[in-house]
Design a protein around this motif. Structure first.
Motif, PDB file in Angstrom:
ATOM      1  N   ARG A 160      92.613  45.437  92.889  1.00 36.94           N
ATOM      2  CA  ARG A 160      92.846  44.033  92.555  1.00 36.94           C
ATOM      3  C   ARG A 160      92.251  43.042  93.549  1.00 36.94           C
ATOM      4  NH1 ARG A 160      96.610  42.613  88.581  1.00 36.94           N
ATOM      5  NH2 ARG A 160      96.321  40.556  89.480  1.00 36.94           N
ATOM      6  N   LYS A 161      91.686  43.533  94.652  1.00 35.67           N
ATOM      7  CA  LYS A 161      91.323  42.582  95.721  1.00 35.67           C
ATOM      8  C   LYS A 161      90.425  41.457  95.216  1.00 35.67           C
ATOM      9  CE  LYS A 161      90.841  43.684 100.129  1.00 35.67           C
ATOM     10  NZ  LYS A 161      90.271  44.258 101.370  1.00 35.67           N
ATOM     11  N   LEU A 162      89.312  41.817  94.576  1.00 33.84           N
ATOM     12  CA  LEU A 162      88.392  40.770  94.132  1.00 33.84           C
ATOM     13  C   LEU A 162      89.019  39.956  92.996  1.00 33.84           C
ATOM     14  CD1 LEU A 162      85.625  39.503  94.640  1.00 33.84           C
ATOM     15  CD2 LEU A 162      84.650  41.084  92.973  1.00 33.84           C
ATOM     16  N   LEU A 163      89.779  40.648  92.148  1.00 34.59           N
ATOM     17  CA  LEU A 163      90.447  39.932  91.050  1.00 34.59           C
ATOM     18  C   LEU A 163      91.395  38.881  91.618  1.00 34.59           C
ATOM     19  CD1 LEU A 163      90.644  40.044  87.893  1.00 34.59           C
ATOM     20  CD2 LEU A 163      92.733  41.396  88.203  1.00 34.59           C
ATOM     21  N   ASP A 164      92.144  39.259  92.631  1.00 31.65           N
ATOM     22  CA  ASP A 164      93.071  38.303  93.252  1.00 31.65           C
ATOM     23  C   ASP A 164      92.320  37.148  93.914  1.00 31.65           C
ATOM     24  OD1 ASP A 164      95.205  39.777  92.373  1.00 31.65           O
ATOM     25  OD2 ASP A 164      95.471  40.871  94.269  1.00 31.65           O
ATOM     26  N   VAL A 165      91.225  37.511  94.588  1.00 29.84           N
ATOM     27  CA  VAL A 165      90.392  36.451  95.201  1.00 29.84           C
ATOM     28  C   VAL A 165      89.987  35.445  94.139  1.00 29.84           C
ATOM     29  CG1 VAL A 165      88.079  36.011  96.156  1.00 29.84           C
ATOM     30  CG2 VAL A 165      89.521  37.788  97.176  1.00 29.84           C
ATOM     31  N   MET A 166      89.534  35.963  93.002  1.00 25.72           N
ATOM     32  CA  MET A 166      89.010  35.057  91.984  1.00 25.72           C
ATOM     33  C   MET A 166      90.116  34.340  91.211  1.00 25.72           C
ATOM     34  SD  MET A 166      86.004  34.991  92.854  1.00 25.72           S
ATOM     35  CE  MET A 166      85.596  33.689  91.705  1.00 25.72           C
ATOM     36  N   CYS A 167      91.283  34.951  91.120  1.00 23.03           N
ATOM     37  CA  CYS A 167      92.414  34.219  90.540  1.00 23.03           C
ATOM     38  C   CYS A 167      92.789  33.048  91.454  1.00 23.03           C
ATOM     39  CB  CYS A 167      93.615  35.142  90.341  1.00 23.03           C
ATOM     40  SG  CYS A 167      93.407  36.270  88.955  1.00 23.03           S
ATOM     41  N   ARG A 168      92.769  33.305  92.754  1.00 23.96           N
ATOM     42  CA  ARG A 168      93.064  32.208  93.701  1.00 23.96           C
ATOM     43  C   ARG A 168      92.035  31.092  93.538  1.00 23.96           C
ATOM     44  NH1 ARG A 168      94.503  36.388  97.319  1.00 23.96           N
ATOM     45  NH2 ARG A 168      92.513  36.377  98.440  1.00 23.96           N
ATOM     46  N   PHE A 169      90.753  31.505  93.375  1.00 20.63           N
ATOM     47  CA  PHE A 169      89.721  30.465  93.206  1.00 20.63           C
ATOM     48  C   PHE A 169      89.921  29.748  91.864  1.00 20.63           C
ATOM     49  CE2 PHE A 169      84.861  29.483  93.447  1.00 20.63           C
ATOM     50  CZ  PHE A 169      85.166  28.163  93.750  1.00 20.63           C
ATOM     51  N   ALA A 170      90.260  30.520  90.821  1.00 19.84           N
ATOM     52  CA  ALA A 170      90.488  29.898  89.510  1.00 19.84           C
ATOM     53  C   ALA A 170      91.661  28.922  89.588  1.00 19.84           C
ATOM     54  CB  ALA A 170      90.741  30.975  88.457  1.00 19.84           C
ATOM     55  N   ASP A 171      92.699  29.310  90.328  1.00 23.90           N
ATOM     56  CA  ASP A 171      93.840  28.401  90.500  1.00 23.90           C
ATOM     57  C   ASP A 171      93.398  27.140  91.227  1.00 23.90           C
ATOM     58  OD1 ASP A 171      95.344  30.323  89.271  1.00 23.90           O
ATOM     59  OD2 ASP A 171      96.152  31.156  91.146  1.00 23.90           O
ATOM     60  N   ASN A 172      92.560  27.343  92.245  1.00 20.41           N
ATOM     61  CA  ASN A 172      92.021  26.183  92.980  1.00 20.41           C
ATOM     62  C   ASN A 172      91.220  25.283  92.051  1.00 20.41           C
ATOM     63  OD1 ASN A 172      89.192  25.515  94.755  1.00 20.41           O
ATOM     64  ND2 ASN A 172      91.118  24.716  95.544  1.00 20.41           N
ATOM     65  N   ILE A 173      90.377  25.886  91.225  1.00 21.20           N
ATOM     66  CA  ILE A 173      89.576  25.109  90.267  1.00 21.20           C
ATOM     67  C   ILE A 173      90.494  24.365  89.304  1.00 21.20           C
ATOM     68  CG2 ILE A 173      87.923  25.325  88.347  1.00 21.20           C
ATOM     69  CD1 ILE A 173      86.744  27.783  89.913  1.00 21.20           C
ATOM     70  N   ASP A 174      91.529  25.053  88.845  1.00 23.95           N
ATOM     71  CA  ASP A 174      92.478  24.449  87.912  1.00 23.95           C
ATOM     72  C   ASP A 174      93.187  23.254  88.544  1.00 23.95           C
ATOM     73  OD1 ASP A 174      93.808  24.414  85.400  1.00 23.95           O
ATOM     74  OD2 ASP A 174      95.579  25.321  86.341  1.00 23.95           O
ATOM     75  N   SER A 175      93.325  23.293  89.866  1.00 25.63           N
ATOM     76  CA  SER A 175      93.982  22.163  90.536  1.00 25.63           C
ATOM     77  C   SER A 175      93.011  20.989  90.743  1.00 25.63           C
ATOM     78  CB  SER A 175      94.547  22.613  91.891  1.00 25.63           C
ATOM     79  OG  SER A 175      93.499  22.771  92.834  1.00 25.63           O
ATOM     80  N   VAL A 176      91.737  21.257  90.603  1.00 22.37           N
ATOM     81  CA  VAL A 176      90.718  20.228  90.842  1.00 22.37           C
ATOM     82  C   VAL A 176      90.260  19.577  89.538  1.00 22.37           C
ATOM     83  CG1 VAL A 176      88.344  19.868  91.659  1.00 22.37           C
ATOM     84  CG2 VAL A 176      89.905  21.320  92.986  1.00 22.37           C
ATOM     85  N   PHE A 177      90.200  20.369  88.443  1.00 23.01           N
ATOM     86  CA  PHE A 177      89.681  19.862  87.176  1.00 23.01           C
ATOM     87  C   PHE A 177      90.766  19.796  86.118  1.00 23.01           C
ATOM     88  CE2 PHE A 177      86.071  21.545  89.382  1.00 23.01           C
ATOM     89  CZ  PHE A 177      85.068  20.634  89.126  1.00 23.01           C
ATOM     90  N   GLY A 178      90.713  18.768  85.320  1.00 21.26           N
ATOM     91  CA  GLY A 178      91.669  18.672  84.228  1.00 21.26           C
ATOM     92  C   GLY A 178      91.859  17.236  83.788  1.00 21.26           C
ATOM     93  N   PRO A 179      92.646  17.040  82.741  1.00 25.86           N
ATOM     94  CA  PRO A 179      92.795  15.690  82.178  1.00 25.86           C
ATOM     95  C   PRO A 179      93.641  14.769  83.050  1.00 25.86           C
ATOM     96  CG  PRO A 179      94.187  17.273  80.994  1.00 25.86           C
ATOM     97  CD  PRO A 179      93.383  18.067  81.979  1.00 25.86           C
ATOM     98  N   GLU A 180      94.398  15.336  83.986  1.00 19.13           N
ATOM     99  CA  GLU A 180      95.275  14.492  84.794  1.00 19.13           C
ATOM    100  C   GLU A 180      94.429  13.536  85.634  1.00 19.13           C
ATOM    101  OE1 GLU A 180      95.208  17.768  84.760  1.00 19.13           O
ATOM    102  OE2 GLU A 180      97.129  18.490  83.999  1.00 19.13           O
ATOM    103  N   PRO A 181      94.913  12.304  85.780  1.00 15.91           N
ATOM    104  CA  PRO A 181      94.103  11.260  86.424  1.00 15.91           C
ATOM    105  C   PRO A 181      93.653  11.610  87.842  1.00 15.91           C
ATOM    106  CG  PRO A 181      96.294  10.413  85.795  1.00 15.91           C
ATOM    107  CD  PRO A 181      96.206  11.794  85.274  1.00 15.91           C
ATOM    108  N   GLU A 182      94.444  12.394  88.561  1.00 16.18           N
ATOM    109  CA  GLU A 182      94.067  12.696  89.942  1.00 16.18           C
ATOM    110  C   GLU A 182      93.014  13.805  90.007  1.00 16.18           C
ATOM    111  OE1 GLU A 182      96.872  13.378  88.487  1.00 16.18           O
ATOM    112  OE2 GLU A 182      97.548  15.404  88.988  1.00 16.18           O
ATOM    113  N   LYS A 183      92.725  14.418  88.880  1.00 24.73           N
ATOM    114  CA  LYS A 183      91.743  15.502  88.858  1.00 24.73           C
ATOM    115  C   LYS A 183      90.376  14.997  88.397  1.00 24.73           C
ATOM    116  CE  LYS A 183      95.085  19.209  87.871  1.00 24.73           C
ATOM    117  NZ  LYS A 183      95.403  20.299  86.909  1.00 24.73           N
ATOM    118  N   ILE A 184      89.375  15.860  88.541  1.00 17.82           N
ATOM    119  CA  ILE A 184      88.029  15.519  88.049  1.00 17.82           C
ATOM    120  C   ILE A 184      87.967  15.837  86.566  1.00 17.82           C
ATOM    121  CG2 ILE A 184      85.551  16.052  88.219  1.00 17.82           C
ATOM    122  CD1 ILE A 184      86.059  16.955  91.118  1.00 17.82           C
TER     123      ILE A 184
END
Lengths: 652, 652
Positions: A160-184
């Motif tokens: 799971r190591k790389l999968l976990d790494v990429m889930c963490r990155f996906a979570d990070n991306i999810d916190s950066v992009f989206g419809p919420e006004p504070e996101k991109i």
């Protein structure tokens, strides 16, 4: 909405490839391509352009000092290699290879930032500029490739190591992009993360990843346009031009209108097909019929108006892009290897949405011609551009053809194609079959075994053939507990006549023919054999007259293979050779090219150059003489002495 | 060394043009093109790109405030216009036009610097950088054009003002360039001053100008290379790129080797032919046989391996350049109008060095096809690029064809072509005849009168014909005091059969045929008439098989005119039309195009598109049907509704 799934692929692990034609390639990838590319990624190939890709991760991980090297998306080469390793390990465990992969995964994990961010270009070179140039800088693209690698490697090894790494990155991306006004409210300039997030969702079951993929796709092309706003915010600074640029050309990135309104394939071809693949994924997973309609429309435009006979797409090197309907120049073509690979991805996804033979036909066309042709027979040289007409002197001396290489290259500064070929060939298993309830679909004729779990039970099949040289396919039921089962075989578009036998007895009329598949239904028992005989005749093909480039020309096709003339067999000035469409052509085995290869021979005519001396134009006089010609499969071109090559031959 | 002169042109003043075909063009230039271009140079054409050219001189003269506008060589547009005015005034005095010209000449004189320097870009924008970037900045090129203007205007009006201005500048240049250590051992990136200095020498008798021209030509391409040294000295700064560049590509400027060692036409086509013209000038004036040999060699390469059937040269828009032998793509072609004009200059000079019909043939080919075609029938729109195959949608949507315009443009940011056409057409008179001792050579069949002073006396000739529509030429001796005189007529390469009559009597076998000329010698008296009947048949032309682009194709030529298919007559998808080379074609007069125009009609075949629907490739089946076709002279294309155009037509 309910999912739309008409069939699902049989997973790589449950399919083996054991085939007189393909085994050689699969082994070439395993034994040569993967090790060679690992050397390339580590800058250990003499005389080849350096990659810097592994070095960048080592520096970002704090294991080495130095500066970032290569292009902004260099990380993706490591990702694609790791993904290929993941596929290879699923069918061929290899502790040494796994150890190397574990090693680089450890480094990748160390390079990841505390917040999950992972992109060595920005980590090393420009940390303050993260997420400020989605349009040009490929952060999400690189992330997507690493997600695909993580899923493949997890499926192969359970690690799971790389999968976990990429889930963490996906979570990070999810916190950066989206419809919420504070996101991109944005998306990447190079689509890829969209299809990767669907894979990550399937591997983890985390619906946030599916939702994020859908967000990126739905947001794309909305007004006011994100890329224009972003570019304005940067003061119109361009990463690639190192200075100010005018407003971005939105068609290049397929961001000119919302995806559901896109009807014509435009812009950078690889970006396009990666996006269409994700669109098909989302249509399937979310049951979105408007998305399926958009996919069908884009498919139809691309395949029926903008695709080379070799399954190549992208008519111009300017932007590595589609140009417009019926514009298919053979000599200034782009037809990037990666674009045909992406076309296979898209076809594969469409096959899961609707069971139509044409998706398999196109998959086969791209695979057997452009993709196979992109790699040399030694597994160490690659085409980035796949032309249908080559005049080596023009490639050298006419700048409009500099991109058309007459010889495969060792490696590229922008080395997207070689690892893409590797990951396709190591995952070939998954393209062969799909299943639905109690039906097994055979899309590709590649020998080996498959274990498939149907609704009513398990079935194990064994496929044997000498495809693509011969159209006789034998499918043996090795075992079955599934009772009444349908076995559906794709009858390729090139096949005009076929017949079948079951357990040695003629079985004409037994099959139900549906949407390009011949379906045999029975309560199969171990030892049952279905044989399919597809007439593999030599076919003289013409192009739609709207394709100006092919006027007065024909191409030779036999089975799935497009043929070409090469200077090595026919002398130079191939343009002077014309063939009579009514003359007798013969298919002959020529083992000098490769075991069992079939070449096409016949009589042709050649315009004589003897009496011309140093004259450029003169009154027409018939000065043709009969000559023998030999055409070889397109995918084999350029494996001998460099010279001219021609697919579309003058018609006498 | 003695001069090498086999004949000299009859000067513009002694030749009138009065011709049913050409008078219309000459008047168009006089009445429309020159006034229109004056408006353009003064930025008074609505919707056209501004020129800034006159404004720059006014600012430099202190008459106006403002900044330099346009490209670094913008002055040359004024020069070429003035040169055309000079030619026009030599045969058609026009006080109003002369007043306008005097006005701008006054301004030019005011703009000249005290040391003789004259280039508004450097005067206004970068005075400290004079003579620091010969490679890119065209200072000597611009000077050359103004010298040509000065000579033409002086010959027309006897006014020395501009001539004196340019002699002062030439003296200034002579003080800056030369072998002496304190001078620059260099030459211009764009050849032009070399041929201009020969004209200045001929007009003034000042041998320093001839010597300076020879210096520039001899110095070019020597090692160590001037452009590389200069570029290094500038810190590799590039005017065009506004930043550092790699070492210059010397072939682009024909500076890759000394000119006498150049055997193949390379690089920017206009630069090349301007240089070859100067080389021929110098061979003639200095009796330099090695230079003549180089000219012959370059001529032969260009004309026999790199020239379009339309007399266009330059196969690629990358660098507006030659590519390589036999590379003559029809749809990505450049064939700049200016390059064909320069080719005519070169042919004209070669005709003075050796009396060979092929020089006249090429002059005629370039003139009647590319040069005439470059201007619209309204005299207000121009082609910069002259393609042999146009698909308007491709010009718009395939970036590799953006330079190929399907419609003539009003004006260009880089407006070299329109005034170049104007100066050629206003000086057409000088290309028609040349003479040597007691022989008059007729190179072009253009009606009008010529007064020629031979060794033994004067002869006045009157030429009449309906050329290029008809091959019957009548030459009347209006008066003669020259006694025994030879009248030599070029028998064009396209002419397979000809006959002659003298004073109405058959005169077959009387002429001596030498190097492409039929020579009639007699003691001509006033009223004598020689009639030449050249069979103007419809000729189906094929290209050397080494020209890949024309494989399986033929072109239609009749007399000097190349023909083309246009969508306006034949519908779209012209590539689907094929003609049977053995079928009956007819030449018919079609006054709807222009008075007396001859079009070619016949039966052709068209590949049907009816049953194709949305299919791209299918098995060949004969689906051709017979259709009528109509071909129009190439030079007339694009004067109707925009659409496809095709010169090289498929052969059935």
């Amino acid at each position: 909405m309910d999912k739309i799934i008409t069939s699902q692929p049989v997973s790589i692990k449950n399919v083996t490839v054991s085939d007189p034609f393909w085994s050689e390639y699969v082994e070439l990838v395993r034994n040569t391509v993967l090790p060679y590319q690992w050397e390339a990624l580590n800058d250990r190939i003499p005389d080849a352009e350096p990659s810097f890709a592994v070095k960048n991760f080592r520096i970002a991980a704090g294991l080495e000092n130095g500066e970032f090297g290569g292009l902004v998306f260099q990380d993706s080469d490591v990702a694609k290699w790791l993904e290929a390793v993941g596929y290879s390990l699923q069918t061929h465990p290899d502790p040494k290879l796994e150890e190397i992969a574990d090693g680089i995964i450890d480094i990748i994990e160390k390079a990841q930032q505390p917040d999950g961010y992972l992109d060595t270009y920005f980590i090393l070179k420009d940390p303050g500029k993260k997420w400020t140039n989605l349009h040009e800088c490929h952060e999400l693209y690189v992330a997507g490739h690493m997600m695909e690698a993580a899923v493949a490697y997890y499926k192969a090894t359970g690690k799971r190591k790389l999968l976990d790494v990429m889930c963490r990155f996906a979570d990070n991306i999810d916190s950066v992009f989206g419809p919420e006004p504070e996101k991109i409210q944005g998306y990447d300039g190079h689509q890829e993360v969209e299809l990767a997030l669907v894979k990550l969702y399937e591997a983890t079951g985390n619906e946030r990843y599916l939702k994020l993929s859908k967000y990126f796709i739905d947001e794309r092309g909305k007004e006011p346009n994100f890329f224009i706003k972003e570019c304005e915010k940067r003061g119109w600074y361009s990463h690639w031009n190192r200075g100010q640029v005018p407003s971005p050309e939105l068609e290049y990135n397929q961001a000119h209108k919302p995806v559901r309104q896109q009807e014509v394939a435009v812009g950078h071809a690889v970006r396009a097909v990666y996006m269409y693949t994700a669109m098909a994924d989302l249509a399937r997973e979310t049951g979105d019929k408007s998305m399926l309609d958009a996919c069908r429309c884009l498919w139809s435009n691309m395949v029926n108006r903008q695709m080379y006979i070799t399954g190549g797409i992208g008519s111009t090197h300017h932007g590595e892009a589609f140009s417009f309907d019926y514009d298919l120049p053979n000599d200034t073509v782009y037809a990037e290897s990666c674009a045909s690979i992406g076309l296979i991805f898209f076809a594969h996804r469409m096959l899961q949405l609707e069971q139509l033979g044409e998706y398999g036909d196109v998959m086969e066309r791209a695979l057997y011609n452009t993709v196979l042709g992109a790699m040399s027979r030694d597994g160490r040289h690659f085409f980035y551009v796949n032309p249908l007409e080559v005049w080596p002197e023009a490639s050298e001396k006419n700048p409009g053809k500099h991109h058309v290489k007459p010889v495969r290259q060792k490696w590229f500064g922008c080395a997207c194609c070689p690892p893409n070929i590797a990951r396709l060939l190591t995952s070939l298993n998954q393209y062969i079959y799909s299943y639905n309830k109690n039906t097994v679909y055979t899309h590709l004729y590649i020998g080996g075994e498959a274990d498939i779990e149907l609704e009513a039970g398990k079935i194990k099949l064994k496929q044997e053939s000498r495809y693509p040289w011969n159209g006789r396919i034998k499918m043996t039921v090795v075992a079955s507990t599934a009772g009444n089962t349908s076995l559906a075989f794709r009858i390729p578009g090139w096949c005009k006549n076929w017949s079948a036998s079951i357990n040695g007895k003629k079985a004409d009329g037994i099959a139900k023919v549906e949407n390009g598949y011949a379906v045999f239904t029975d309560s199969w028992k171990a030892g049952d054999e279905i044989e399919l005989y597809m007439d593999m005749t030599i076919d003289i093909i013409q192009a739609n007259p709207k394709v100006r480039a092919n006027a007065g020309r024909v191409a030779i096709q036999r089975g799935p293979l497009v043929y070409c003339l090469e200077e090595a067999d026919n002398g130079g000035i191939l343009s002077a050779v014309s063939i009579d469409v009514n003359s007798q052509l013969s298919a002959e085995t020529d083992d000098s090219l490769t075991q069992g290869a079939v070449v096409i021979k016949g009589k042709a005519f050649r315009t004589g150059g003897e009496n011309w001396k140093d004259v450029l134009y003169k009154t027409y006089s018939d000065n043709e003489k009969e000559v023998d010609f030999k055409a070889v499969p397109y995918f084999m071109w350029g494996n001998r002495k460099p010279g001219e090559m021609l697919v579309w031959i003058l018609r006498k």
